[in-house]
Enzyme design. Structure first.
Site, PDB file in Angstrom:
ATOM      1  N   ARG A 195       0.855  -1.196   0.000  1.00  0.00           N
ATOM      2  CA  ARG A 195       0.000   0.000   0.000  1.00  0.00           C
ATOM      3  C   ARG A 195       0.884   1.237   0.000  1.00  0.00           C
ATOM      4  NH1 ARG A 195      -2.111   3.444   4.056  1.00  0.00           N
ATOM      5  NH2 ARG A 195      -4.196   4.257   3.611  1.00  0.00           N
ATOM      6  N   SER A 264     -12.770  -3.561   2.206  1.00  0.00           N
ATOM      7  CA  SER A 264     -12.859  -2.899   3.518  1.00  0.00           C
ATOM      8  C   SER A 264     -14.324  -2.740   3.910  1.00  0.00           C
ATOM      9  CB  SER A 264     -12.286  -1.483   3.455  1.00  0.00           C
ATOM     10  OG  SER A 264     -11.088  -1.469   2.759  1.00  0.00           O
ATOM     11  N   LYS A 293      -4.852   6.207   8.801  1.00  0.00           N
ATOM     12  CA  LYS A 293      -6.065   6.424   7.988  1.00  0.00           C
ATOM     13  C   LYS A 293      -6.782   7.616   8.630  1.00  0.00           C
ATOM     14  CE  LYS A 293      -8.766   4.514   4.789  1.00  0.00           C
ATOM     15  NZ  LYS A 293      -8.423   4.905   3.473  1.00  0.00           N
TER      16      LYS A 293
END
Ligand SMILES: Cc1ncc(COP(=O)(O)OP(=O)(O)O)c(N)n1
Ligand SMILES: Cc1nc(C(=O)O)sc1CCOP(=O)(O)O
Ligand SMILES: [Mg+2]
Length: 381
Positions: A195, A264, A293
């Site tokens: 990521r 998710s 996040k």
């Protein structure tokens, strides 16, 4: 006596004149030998694959498919073809490739033998046409059956490994990316997601390629965040898609049936939809608010407990999980967790990985779940 040459043969002092083969006979003999050798090669390769399906996976369907093909090959292996065999005169019997002498894992052993079977079947298909047109057709069909078996078997192994994976590392950008991931793999990690939201595609592609190789060296699953195109380009094991990313159905079409697709989720609706849409696993979070996040409110341990009771596919609690709170997450019902900082920012990533795994491995599989937890845990496949 076998007519192998057109010269006189001296047998026990008696000179015997042997009729020379016609050109056609010589050609046929060569074709018979090629067919004989490749029928053996294909059957041997299938037998090696079959043994793993039977004893390693305990899978009757794959075992039966291998056996069926071996029997069909045997039916083509006629006495004509066998009698053309000339092992002593065959220069190929002594030739081996250095890679045949060592295999790094069951996976590479299987891949090598699928390759061997497919090559042999291609030879049988082509030369078979000169022997019996039906053989060419039959072998072509069988070769496609082998491709299907390979794809199903490799997909099955990948999903088995997903079921066995209790810790999921999601990477964050760092100069020490490969070093940290390798340290975690050494600690027993079997699932990695690449990521990086802010990097040029050229770099993303390069990093993904390197990570994919590294993960496969350790027999770990390699997933790409967000990007189906990069996943395909580097032949990753799958993608992770958020609610704002590509629809699962479209990704499935692009990736095929055997790659892993994760989704998710933050609430019950998203969980149900992800399952209905065919996700292979879901992320469940954020359990705690996290700077990784930023701005996403915590779904909390309540959502973890809800998922523990209601989810029919593998799921990973994510968001703010670290060595200090992992047991609270486990107590809420999580059997699998995903972390970024917990490993990426650890002073000793191998040790932290081992710690996370030791806590997660204390949990027994829940036999009431509708998906099957594998009870076969080979170190390497
Ligand atoms: C295992 C796992 N769970 C959740 C996420 C978050 O995905 P998404 O919501 O798409 O957010 P980004 O990661 O793309 O910022 C994940 N990556 N992995
Ligand atoms: C990438 C990501 N997704 C989340 C979600 O809830 O969907 S939480 C998260 C970040 C998790 O990072 P850390 O382990 O450093 O808190
Ligand atoms: Mg995303």
């Amino acid at each position: 006596m076998k007519r192998t040459d057109c010269y006189d043969l001296n047998t026990n002092g008696i000179v015997v004149m042997v009729e020379p083969y016609s050109q056609r006979e010589q050609r046929n003999l060569v074709i018979y030998r090629i067919l004989d050798a490749n029928l053996d090669r294909a059957r041997e390769g299938l037998r090696i694959i079959e043994e793993w399906c039977r004893f390693g996976l305990n899978n009757a369907q794959f075992t039966g498919e291998c056996k069926g093909m071996r029997q069909e090959l045997a039916s083509w292996h006629t006495a004509d073809l066998r009698s053309a065999r000339d092992t002593l005169g065959d220069p190929g019997t002594e030739l081996t490739h250095p890679q045949e002498e060592q295999r790094a894992s069951i996976k590479s052993l299987l891949q090598a033998n699928f390759c061997r079977v497919q090559e042999a079947m291609r030879v049988l298909e082509e030369y078979g046409k000169l022997y019996n047109p039906n053989m060419g057709k039959a072998l072509k069909q069988m070769r496609y059956r082998v491709y299907t078996l390979e794809s199903n078997l490799m997909g099955y192994q990948r999903h088995q490994l997903l079921l066995r994976s209790h810790l999921y590392l999601v990477t964050s950008p760092t100069d020490k990316l490969l070093e940290i991931v390798e340290a975690a793999l050494k600690g027993g990690l079997t699932l990695v997601q690449y990521r990086d939201k802010n990097v040029d595609d050229a770099v993303r592609f390069q990093q993904a390629q390197k990570l994919r190789q590294l993960c496969h060296n350790y027999n770990a699953i390699f997933i790409i965040n967000d990007r189906v195109d990069i996943a395909l380009a580097v032949d990753a094991d799958g993608v992770h898609l958020g609610q704002q990313d590509m629809p699962i159905a479209v990704a499935r079409q692009l990736l095929g049936p055997h790659r892993i697709i994760g989704r998710s989720t933050t609430n019950a609706d998203e969980m149900q939809r992800a399952i209905k849409e065919g996700a292979d696993y879901i992320g469940v979070g954020p359990v705690y608010e996290t700077p990784t996040k930023e701005g996403k409110p915590a779904a909390g341990l309540e959502y973890v407990s809800y998922v523990a009771k209601n989810c029919s596919i593998p799921w990973f609690a994510i968001g703010g999980i670290d060595p200090n709170n992992i047991n609270d997450v486990i107590d809420a019902g999580a059997k699998r967790v995903a972390v970024v900082r917990g490993i990426m920012q650890a002073e000793q990533p191998t040790l932290v990985t081992q710690y996370f795994l030791s806590q997660l491995n204390r949990i027994q599989p829940d036999p009431d779940h509708s998906y099957v937890e594998s009870n076969y845990y080979p170190d390497q496949w």
